[in-house]
Design a protein around this motif. Structure first.
Motif, PDB file in Angstrom:
ATOM      1  N   LEU A 191     -31.276  51.423 -16.839  1.00 13.73           N
ATOM      2  CA  LEU A 191     -31.801  50.205 -16.236  1.00 13.73           C
ATOM      3  C   LEU A 191     -30.688  49.271 -15.798  1.00 13.73           C
ATOM      4  CD1 LEU A 191     -34.519  49.535 -18.960  1.00 13.73           C
ATOM      5  CD2 LEU A 191     -34.933  50.407 -16.653  1.00 13.73           C
ATOM      6  N   SER A 192     -30.931  48.530 -14.727  1.00 11.53           N
ATOM      7  CA  SER A 192     -29.991  47.486 -14.306  1.00 11.53           C
ATOM      8  C   SER A 192     -30.782  46.283 -13.813  1.00 11.53           C
ATOM      9  CB  SER A 192     -29.048  47.992 -13.209  1.00 11.53           C
ATOM     10  OG  SER A 192     -29.742  48.149 -11.992  1.00 11.53           O
ATOM     11  N   ILE A 193     -30.230  45.110 -14.088  1.00 12.44           N
ATOM     12  CA  ILE A 193     -30.838  43.849 -13.664  1.00 12.44           C
ATOM     13  C   ILE A 193     -29.764  43.066 -12.933  1.00 12.44           C
ATOM     14  CG2 ILE A 193     -31.979  41.731 -14.397  1.00 12.44           C
ATOM     15  CD1 ILE A 193     -32.748  43.199 -16.992  1.00 12.44           C
ATOM     16  N   THR A 194     -30.066  42.663 -11.704  1.00 15.04           N
ATOM     17  CA  THR A 194     -29.115  41.872 -10.922  1.00 15.04           C
ATOM     18  C   THR A 194     -29.831  40.646 -10.362  1.00 15.04           C
ATOM     19  OG1 THR A 194     -29.560  43.175  -8.920  1.00 15.04           O
ATOM     20  CG2 THR A 194     -27.692  43.857 -10.268  1.00 15.04           C
ATOM     21  N   LEU A 195     -29.053  39.627 -10.095  1.00 17.09           N
ATOM     22  CA  LEU A 195     -29.562  38.403  -9.496  1.00 17.09           C
ATOM     23  C   LEU A 195     -28.680  38.071  -8.313  1.00 17.09           C
ATOM     24  CD1 LEU A 195     -31.537  36.015  -9.642  1.00 17.09           C
ATOM     25  CD2 LEU A 195     -29.897  34.870 -11.129  1.00 17.09           C
ATOM     26  N   GLU A 196     -29.292  38.033  -7.140  1.00 15.03           N
ATOM     27  CA  GLU A 196     -28.532  37.720  -5.932  1.00 15.03           C
ATOM     28  C   GLU A 196     -29.399  36.866  -5.024  1.00 15.03           C
ATOM     29  OE1 GLU A 196     -26.536  39.937  -2.081  1.00 15.03           O
ATOM     30  OE2 GLU A 196     -26.973  41.107  -3.857  1.00 15.03           O
ATOM     31  N   ASP A 197     -28.892  35.709  -4.664  1.00 10.14           N
ATOM     32  CA  ASP A 197     -29.577  34.817  -3.731  1.00 10.14           C
ATOM     33  C   ASP A 197     -31.018  34.553  -4.164  1.00 10.14           C
ATOM     34  OD1 ASP A 197     -29.885  33.187  -1.511  1.00 10.14           O
ATOM     35  OD2 ASP A 197     -30.510  34.848  -0.225  1.00 10.14           O
ATOM     36  N   ARG A 198     -31.218  34.165  -5.417  1.00 11.86           N
ATOM     37  CA  ARG A 198     -32.516  33.836  -6.002  1.00 11.86           C
ATOM     38  C   ARG A 198     -33.463  35.021  -6.091  1.00 11.86           C
ATOM     39  NH1 ARG A 198     -34.925  28.716  -3.254  1.00 11.86           N
ATOM     40  NH2 ARG A 198     -34.510  29.931  -1.417  1.00 11.86           N
ATOM     41  N   GLN A 199     -32.963  36.226  -5.885  1.00  8.05           N
ATOM     42  CA  GLN A 199     -33.816  37.406  -6.021  1.00  8.05           C
ATOM     43  C   GLN A 199     -33.379  38.191  -7.243  1.00  8.05           C
ATOM     44  OE1 GLN A 199     -34.363  39.731  -2.523  1.00  8.05           O
ATOM     45  NE2 GLN A 199     -35.509  41.305  -3.558  1.00  8.05           N
ATOM     46  N   LEU A 200     -34.295  38.305  -8.209  1.00  5.14           N
ATOM     47  CA  LEU A 200     -34.058  39.079  -9.417  1.00  5.14           C
ATOM     48  C   LEU A 200     -34.488  40.510  -9.123  1.00  5.14           C
ATOM     49  CD1 LEU A 200     -33.397  39.049 -12.512  1.00  5.14           C
ATOM     50  CD2 LEU A 200     -35.847  38.738 -12.853  1.00  5.14           C
ATOM     51  N   MET A 201     -33.570  41.458  -9.276  1.00  2.00           N
ATOM     52  CA  MET A 201     -33.853  42.856  -8.960  1.00  2.00           C
ATOM     53  C   MET A 201     -33.718  43.683 -10.229  1.00  2.00           C
ATOM     54  SD  MET A 201     -34.680  44.766  -6.373  1.00  2.00           S
ATOM     55  CE  MET A 201     -34.180  43.829  -4.960  1.00  2.00           C
ATOM     56  N   ALA A 247     -38.641  43.660  -7.428  1.00  2.00           N
ATOM     57  CA  ALA A 247     -37.981  42.403  -7.075  1.00  2.00           C
ATOM     58  C   ALA A 247     -38.875  41.212  -7.393  1.00  2.00           C
ATOM     59  CB  ALA A 247     -37.620  42.390  -5.596  1.00  2.00           C
ATOM     60  N   PHE A 248     -38.245  40.141  -7.863  1.00  2.00           N
ATOM     61  CA  PHE A 248     -38.920  38.874  -8.129  1.00  2.00           C
ATOM     62  C   PHE A 248     -38.071  37.776  -7.494  1.00  2.00           C
ATOM     63  CE2 PHE A 248     -39.790  41.727 -11.626  1.00  2.00           C
ATOM     64  CZ  PHE A 248     -41.160  41.653 -11.762  1.00  2.00           C
ATOM     65  N   VAL A 249     -38.684  36.896  -6.741  1.00  2.00           N
ATOM     66  CA  VAL A 249     -37.967  35.781  -6.137  1.00  2.00           C
ATOM     67  C   VAL A 249     -38.109  34.580  -7.063  1.00  2.00           C
ATOM     68  CG1 VAL A 249     -37.777  34.263  -4.143  1.00  2.00           C
ATOM     69  CG2 VAL A 249     -38.376  36.665  -3.820  1.00  2.00           C
ATOM     70  N   LEU A 250     -36.959  34.017  -7.450  1.00  2.00           N
ATOM     71  CA  LEU A 250     -36.941  32.889  -8.391  1.00  2.00           C
ATOM     72  C   LEU A 250     -36.814  31.579  -7.624  1.00  2.00           C
ATOM     73  CD1 LEU A 250     -34.541  34.319 -11.121  1.00  2.00           C
ATOM     74  CD2 LEU A 250     -37.009  34.618 -10.884  1.00  2.00           C
ATOM     75  N   GLY A 251     -37.500  30.575  -8.104  1.00  2.00           N
ATOM     76  CA  GLY A 251     -37.421  29.259  -7.490  1.00  2.00           C
ATOM     77  C   GLY A 251     -36.111  28.567  -7.825  1.00  2.00           C
ATOM     78  N   ASP A 252     -35.834  27.504  -7.112  1.00  2.00           N
ATOM     79  CA  ASP A 252     -34.634  26.714  -7.379  1.00  2.00           C
ATOM     80  C   ASP A 252     -34.657  26.226  -8.819  1.00  2.00           C
ATOM     81  OD1 ASP A 252     -33.544  26.935  -4.848  1.00  2.00           O
ATOM     82  OD2 ASP A 252     -34.520  25.115  -4.109  1.00  2.00           O
TER      83      ASP A 252
END
Length: 141
Positions: free
Chosen positions: A60-70, A96-101
């Motif tokens: 498994l891998s979890i990354t966060l780029e430009d408010r998108q949690l993948m 993918a999950f898009v995170l708010g500010d």
């Protein structure tokens, strides 16, 4: 055929082009695998739980780029094994999950085939800034 922008035509919503792109990116949802829950864990806390039975932490891998949690999962094919029936899929996934500010990832844990990703919303400070008004005309030269 052109598509009508969601936010670009309203005069009070200036600079929301990024939000429109996030909505479009989120609309391209995956196939529903793996299933997940999103729960509220406090007044400013959230937890995403994905059912990832059979996946090890190294798969498994979890990354966060430009408010998108993948969240991605990839299992290696077992070598030297012959399956007479294969009902447990060993397929890769990407969710993918898009995170708010202001939403930050607090941590992640893997327990009993469930991957938990904890999120925390930080309360922004209320900043008031005065803008200076200049007098006179500006030269456009």
């Amino acid at each position: 055929m052109t598509t009508k922008p969601t936010f670009g035509t309203h005069p009070f919503l200036l600079g929301f082009e990024d939000l429109e792109r996030l909505v479009e990116r989120t609309a391209r949802a995956s196939d529903g695998y793996p299933p997940y829950n999103i729960e509220q864990t406090g007044s400013e806390g959230f937890r995403i739980t994905l059912a990832v039975a059979g996946f090890a932490e190294s798969d498994l891998s979890i990354t966060l780029e430009d408010r998108q949690l993948m969240v991605r999962g990839r299992q290696a094919e077992p070598e030297g094994r012959t399956f007479l029936h294969r009902g447990i899929a060993a397929r890769q996934f990407q969710r993918a999950f898009v995170l708010g500010d202001g939403v930050e990832v607090g941590g992640a844990s893997l327990e009993n085939g469930l991957l938990h990703v904890d999120l925390q919303r930080s309360v922004p400070e209320n900043v008031v800034r005065t803008i200076r008004i200049e007098t006179g005309s500006r030269d456009e030269g």
